[in-house]
Design an enzyme around this catalytic site. Structure first.
Site, short mmCIF file in Angstrom:
data_model
loop_
_atom_site.label_atom_id
_atom_site.label_comp_id
_atom_site.label_asym_id
_atom_site.label_seq_id
_atom_site.Cartn_x
_atom_site.Cartn_y
_atom_site.Cartn_z
N HIS A 195 -0.58 5.06 0.96
CA HIS A 195 -0.10 5.85 2.11
C HIS A 195 0.58 7.14 1.68
CE1 HIS A 195 0.23 1.75 4.41
NE2 HIS A 195 -1.01 2.13 4.20
N GLU A 222 -7.21 -3.47 -3.26
CA GLU A 222 -8.52 -3.19 -2.67
C GLU A 222 -9.03 -1.81 -3.09
OE1 GLU A 222 -10.02 -3.99 1.79
OE2 GLU A 222 -8.59 -2.33 1.62
N GLU A 271 -8.04 5.17 -3.36
CA GLU A 271 -6.72 5.61 -2.90
C GLU A 271 -5.67 5.45 -4.00
OE1 GLU A 271 -6.56 5.13 1.84
OE2 GLU A 271 -6.87 3.24 0.78
N ASP A 294 0.80 -1.24 0.00
CA ASP A 294 0.00 0.00 0.00
C ASP A 294 0.83 1.29 0.00
OD1 ASP A 294 -2.04 -1.84 0.26
OD2 ASP A 294 -2.50 -1.34 2.34
#
Length: 319
Positions: free
Chosen positions: A68, A139, A143, A64
């Site tokens: 982030h 997922e 983002e 991720d």
């Protein structure tokens, strides 16, 4: 938003707040989970994460990073655009975060080229060095969009036109794939994933399957919400009025997995507010009334929600 409405005082105060929040991470390294360079795999990781794979969502094993660090870059891009002098101490560490997940150069010997983005598949994979039986996965398309939108804004703010153009291409590819694989219409989802999959959103896309759950729960509001947040101008590249209208599915009796049912189940919390924000693309006034009754998520603000809703074009007749 403050700059857009001409509130210079609030904008300046928020700029100071950005610096105060980012400095312990990027300059003074004074927080309790500092970021460090990992020479083994060529990336910026958290201290806790590199010592324990279970910490920080697997961040130390490169899970991720685009999710982030996209938030860091978004804040940096806004500050660089409006106050380049205040931004100056943050510039070099911010550049390194960008190189970590969205490095546009094959010649860079410290960081890999585009760590998460897969140009063949047309989207990113979020999993880092962990192995799964079903292959790679991603997922949160919301983002992922934010990651490359932030990279685009950052390069634009610093005047790197060619790099910004590159990120604009990546952003459009990520958005197109997000609409295709994570946000299909119900008829399309059956063509993509078989008759057994009747939903119009996917929680997790794997190399070999899809799941209608998230890594943190199976509630429908989680599945829809994680595929949209954070709500920024780029969110409109990912979610479209026809998809939201079908997802909302006002007849609860025939659509138990609809966004309206999910918003009611979330019961005026931050997840409900995300879903009502999306509904603004169908009915801005109804969305606003419901969103105002919700408590914002700790990663969102009421100001951002109202701005996003009011800048949508779909309004009822008495708007």
């Amino acid at each position: 938003i403050a700059q857009e409405v001409g509130d210079k005082t609030t904008a300046a105060a928020l700029g100071t707040k950005i610096v105060n929040l980012l400095t312990p991470w990027l300059v003074s390294m004074s927080n309790n989970d500092t970021l460090v360079y990992d020479a083994t795999w060529g990336g910026i990781v958290s201290t806790l994460g590199i010592s324990d794979p279970s910490q920080d969502f697997g961040q130390g094993r490169y899970n991720d990073h685009h999710f982030h660090y996209g938030y860091f870059l978004y804040a940096g891009a806004i500050l660089a655009k409006y106050d380049i002098n205040t931004f100056a101490p943050l510039r070099e560490p911010m550049n390194q975060l960008l190189r970590d997940y969205a490095n546009p150069s094959y010649a860079d010997t410290q960081f890999p080229y585009m760590r998460h983005f897969d140009p063949y598949d047309g989207h990113s994979w979020a999993a880092g060095l962990f192995s799964f039986m079903d292959g790679r996965n991603q997922e949160s398309t919301g983002e992922a969009i934010n990651a490359y939108y932030s990279a685009y804004l950052y390069a634009t703010a610093l005047g790197f036109e060619d790099t910004a153009a590159f990120y604009e291409i990546v952003l459009n590819m990520e958005a197109t794939s997000g609409r295709r694989y994570w946000h299909p219409m119900r008829s399309q989802s059956k063509d993509l994933y078989g008759d057994a999959f009747s939903h119009n959103t996917v929680g997790i896309v794997w190399s070999s399957k899809v799941d209608y759950v998230t890594f943190f729960g199976a509630d429908t509001e989680f599945v829809y919400g994680i595929q949209m947040l954070p709500f920024t101008p780029a969110t409109r590249m990912l979610i479209r009025p026809d998809w939201v209208k079908e997802a909302w599915c006002p007849d609860n009796s025939t659509c138990a997995d609809g966004m309206k049912t999910a918003a009611q189940h979330a019961n005026k919390n931050g997840w409900a507010q995300f879903l009502y924000s999306a509904y603004a693309m169908v009915d801005r006034n109804a969305a606003l009334d419901n969103a105002l009754a919700c408590t914002p998520d700790d990663g969102n603000t009421l100001t951002n929600t109202m701005h996003w809703i009011f800048t949508n074009q779909q309004a009822s007749a008495n708007a």
